[in-house]
Scaffold this motif. Sequence first.
Motif, PDB file in Angstrom:
ATOM      1  N   THR A 365      20.949 -42.328  77.303  1.00 17.73           N
ATOM      2  CA  THR A 365      20.029 -42.522  77.812  1.00 17.73           C
ATOM      3  C   THR A 365      18.894 -42.469  77.583  1.00 17.73           C
ATOM      4  O   THR A 365      19.095 -42.008  76.607  1.00 17.73           O
ATOM      5  N   LEU A 366      17.557 -42.825  77.954  1.00 20.83           N
ATOM      6  CA  LEU A 366      16.643 -42.896  77.100  1.00 20.83           C
ATOM      7  C   LEU A 366      15.313 -42.611  77.837  1.00 20.83           C
ATOM      8  O   LEU A 366      15.329 -43.649  79.606  1.00 20.83           O
ATOM      9  N   VAL A 367      14.211 -41.860  77.618  1.00 21.00           N
ATOM     10  CA  VAL A 367      13.225 -42.376  78.674  1.00 21.00           C
ATOM     11  C   VAL A 367      11.418 -42.228  77.400  1.00 21.00           C
ATOM     12  O   VAL A 367      11.755 -41.051  76.283  1.00 21.00           O
ATOM     13  N   PHE A 368      10.736 -42.613  78.390  1.00 25.63           N
ATOM     14  CA  PHE A 368       9.393 -41.951  77.318  1.00 25.63           C
ATOM     15  C   PHE A 368       9.068 -41.191  78.516  1.00 25.63           C
ATOM     16  O   PHE A 368       8.558 -40.460  79.201  1.00 25.63           O
ATOM     17  N   SER A 369       8.239 -40.563  77.092  1.00 26.68           N
ATOM     18  CA  SER A 369       6.995 -39.353  77.694  1.00 26.68           C
ATOM     19  C   SER A 369       5.311 -39.904  78.006  1.00 26.68           C
ATOM     20  O   SER A 369       5.159 -41.217  77.310  1.00 26.68           O
ATOM     21  N   GLY A 372       2.751 -40.659  75.908  1.00 19.97           N
ATOM     22  CA  GLY A 372       2.501 -42.217  74.656  1.00 19.97           C
ATOM     23  C   GLY A 372       3.144 -42.282  73.693  1.00 19.97           C
ATOM     24  O   GLY A 372       2.638 -43.778  73.375  1.00 19.97           O
ATOM     25  N   PHE A 373       2.618 -41.434  72.521  1.00 24.69           N
ATOM     26  CA  PHE A 373       4.282 -41.413  71.875  1.00 24.69           C
ATOM     27  C   PHE A 373       5.558 -40.869  71.663  1.00 24.69           C
ATOM     28  O   PHE A 373       6.096 -41.673  70.410  1.00 24.69           O
ATOM     29  N   TRP A 374       5.791 -40.194  72.511  1.00 24.56           N
ATOM     30  CA  TRP A 374       7.568 -40.533  72.289  1.00 24.56           C
ATOM     31  C   TRP A 374       8.049 -40.588  72.878  1.00 24.56           C
ATOM     32  O   TRP A 374       8.093 -40.673  74.017  1.00 24.56           O
ATOM     33  N   PHE A 375       9.465 -40.654  72.902  1.00 26.85           N
ATOM     34  CA  PHE A 375      10.339 -41.313  73.808  1.00 26.85           C
ATOM     35  C   PHE A 375      11.662 -40.400  73.232  1.00 26.85           C
ATOM     36  O   PHE A 375      11.764 -39.968  72.250  1.00 26.85           O
ATOM     37  N   ALA A 376      12.481 -39.982  74.560  1.00 25.07           N
ATOM     38  CA  ALA A 376      13.358 -38.214  74.531  1.00 25.07           C
ATOM     39  C   ALA A 376      14.912 -40.091  74.896  1.00 25.07           C
ATOM     40  O   ALA A 376      14.824 -40.681  74.960  1.00 25.07           O
ATOM     41  N   ALA A 377      16.257 -39.530  73.839  1.00 24.55           N
ATOM     42  CA  ALA A 377      17.531 -40.794  73.938  1.00 24.55           C
ATOM     43  C   ALA A 377      18.373 -38.924  73.347  1.00 24.55           C
ATOM     44  O   ALA A 377      18.340 -38.299  72.927  1.00 24.55           O
ATOM     45  N   THR A 378      19.497 -39.787  74.326  1.00 23.72           N
ATOM     46  CA  THR A 378      20.812 -39.325  74.375  1.00 23.72           C
ATOM     47  C   THR A 378      21.670 -40.037  73.841  1.00 23.72           C
ATOM     48  O   THR A 378      22.095 -41.397  74.190  1.00 23.72           O
ATOM     49  N   GLY A 379      23.148 -39.964  73.123  1.00 26.78           N
ATOM     50  CA  GLY A 379      24.072 -40.417  72.734  1.00 26.78           C
ATOM     51  C   GLY A 379      25.575 -40.085  73.287  1.00 26.78           C
ATOM     52  O   GLY A 379      25.392 -39.322  73.324  1.00 26.78           O
ATOM     53  N   VAL A 380      26.468 -40.395  73.234  1.00 29.37           N
ATOM     54  CA  VAL A 380      27.827 -40.231  74.189  1.00 29.37           C
ATOM     55  C   VAL A 380      28.275 -39.693  72.632  1.00 29.37           C
ATOM     56  O   VAL A 380      28.233 -39.693  71.873  1.00 29.37           O
ATOM     57  N   GLY A 381      29.118 -38.813  72.906  1.00 31.03           N
ATOM     58  CA  GLY A 381      29.803 -37.254  72.666  1.00 31.03           C
ATOM     59  C   GLY A 381      28.757 -36.469  71.266  1.00 31.03           C
ATOM     60  O   GLY A 381      28.675 -35.658  70.842  1.00 31.03           O
TER      61      GLY A 381
END
Length: 478
Positions: A365-369, A372-381
Amino acid sequence: MLCALSGEVPEEPVVSRKTGAVFEKRLIEKYIQENHKEPGTDEELDVEDLLPIKTNRIVRPRPPQFTSLPSMLKAFQDEWDALVLESYNTRQQLARTREELATALYQNDAAVRVIARLTKERDEAREALSRLTVTASAGGAATGDAMAVDSEGLPEALAAHVDEVQAEKQKGRKKRPVPEGWATTEDISALQQTAYTDLPVTQATSLALNGGYAAVGGLDGKVDLYSVEAKAHERSLEVGEPVTATVWIGNKVVSATSKGSVKAVEGGVETGSVTEHAGAVTGLAVHPGEQILASVGVDKGIIFYDLQSLQRVARVYTDAELTSCAFHPDGHLFAAGTQSGQIEIFDTKTLQRMANFTLGAPVKTLVFSENGFWFAATGVGQSSVTIFDLRKEGDAARAKELQTGDVSGLAWDYTGQYLATAGSQGVTVQQYVKASKSWTEPLRTSTPAVAVQWGDKARQLVAVSKEGVVSVLEPKSE
């Protein structure tokens, strides 16, 4: 009497009832044990068919060939010749076996190479096919179906709308103060579970919040509506296909399914349904202007829809299966996470690739802050959430890595201060303190969840577990 097997005088003779042949008892018993037949015939023979012969004990004389040295040397020479001959035959058999083994290995290697080549050709054909779509030509039945490659940008009217929304959002963000009554760090720290409701949905996959209502989608083909204020289940909306993603658009609930459909339901009635993906839809996102809906899927396709008609207005294909997506808060950028661990950034109007960020694992999943400059993401495992900076490239784009445990859901609040995470180990809130440019963790709970959303003024968190249990977290005073 001589043994029919050894040709020597038997010490313990037995005779066969069937043929009358004489054998040494120990030899014939071993032969029967291995072959279950009489030597020299195909007749079945058992030990019970052997009759012992009573004879006087005879001391066998020494063979005449061992009565003198010349005869003994002759016997030794014969044995050596036999041994040499047997060794030669063994070497011949070994050479033939090696040749057969080499031939078998060569054939196996050739077969593996052919399979690898065919597999590669198949994958290339599938990839090429995923980039193609059958579109009806103007001639209809006269000309049949034509195969065309789709790489479409937005129509002029929607492109102009994207520009308008971007100008408005960018201008307002720079001077936008924190809304009055917004949650403080102390308020976030005081959040605790005030409601725990088990919904009818099984295997929940998604959560969307709109005002006081939450929509929870599940693999049972339904979307359950939950009243956050009443903390009770309101009703279930029938989708008919396993739901993989859910969003609110006004009072309308839009769901994506594992069969490639995107369906809209309003007031309990289905108002639109479209199937553009050749496979499961894995993510939905709504443009800030609420006139464009985006979907991504395992067919590597990104599709934009006009929300008024729910018809496709743009499409582009990528190089890998897509797993999640999000619009930038200004609406001019669109991000898509891939199974290969890449996060692709596209221009919303043209769907041209603008940038690429590497997460290192299939994107969950990913989501923007809202900054306007950042976005957060995480991956499987992964047991962390990575914060990326859009203004940088390569490793420099990794602004921060937050150790949160495994995460399947992310939500950033309106002010860009708080990042909520949902995972099997619980719900956490990560806070960025702008004054000190540091991160803190004001909240960590043990409430397992697959998705989480912020409630009114960040004073409330709504989470749903894989089993369909909705949890509401609020301060004690509320």
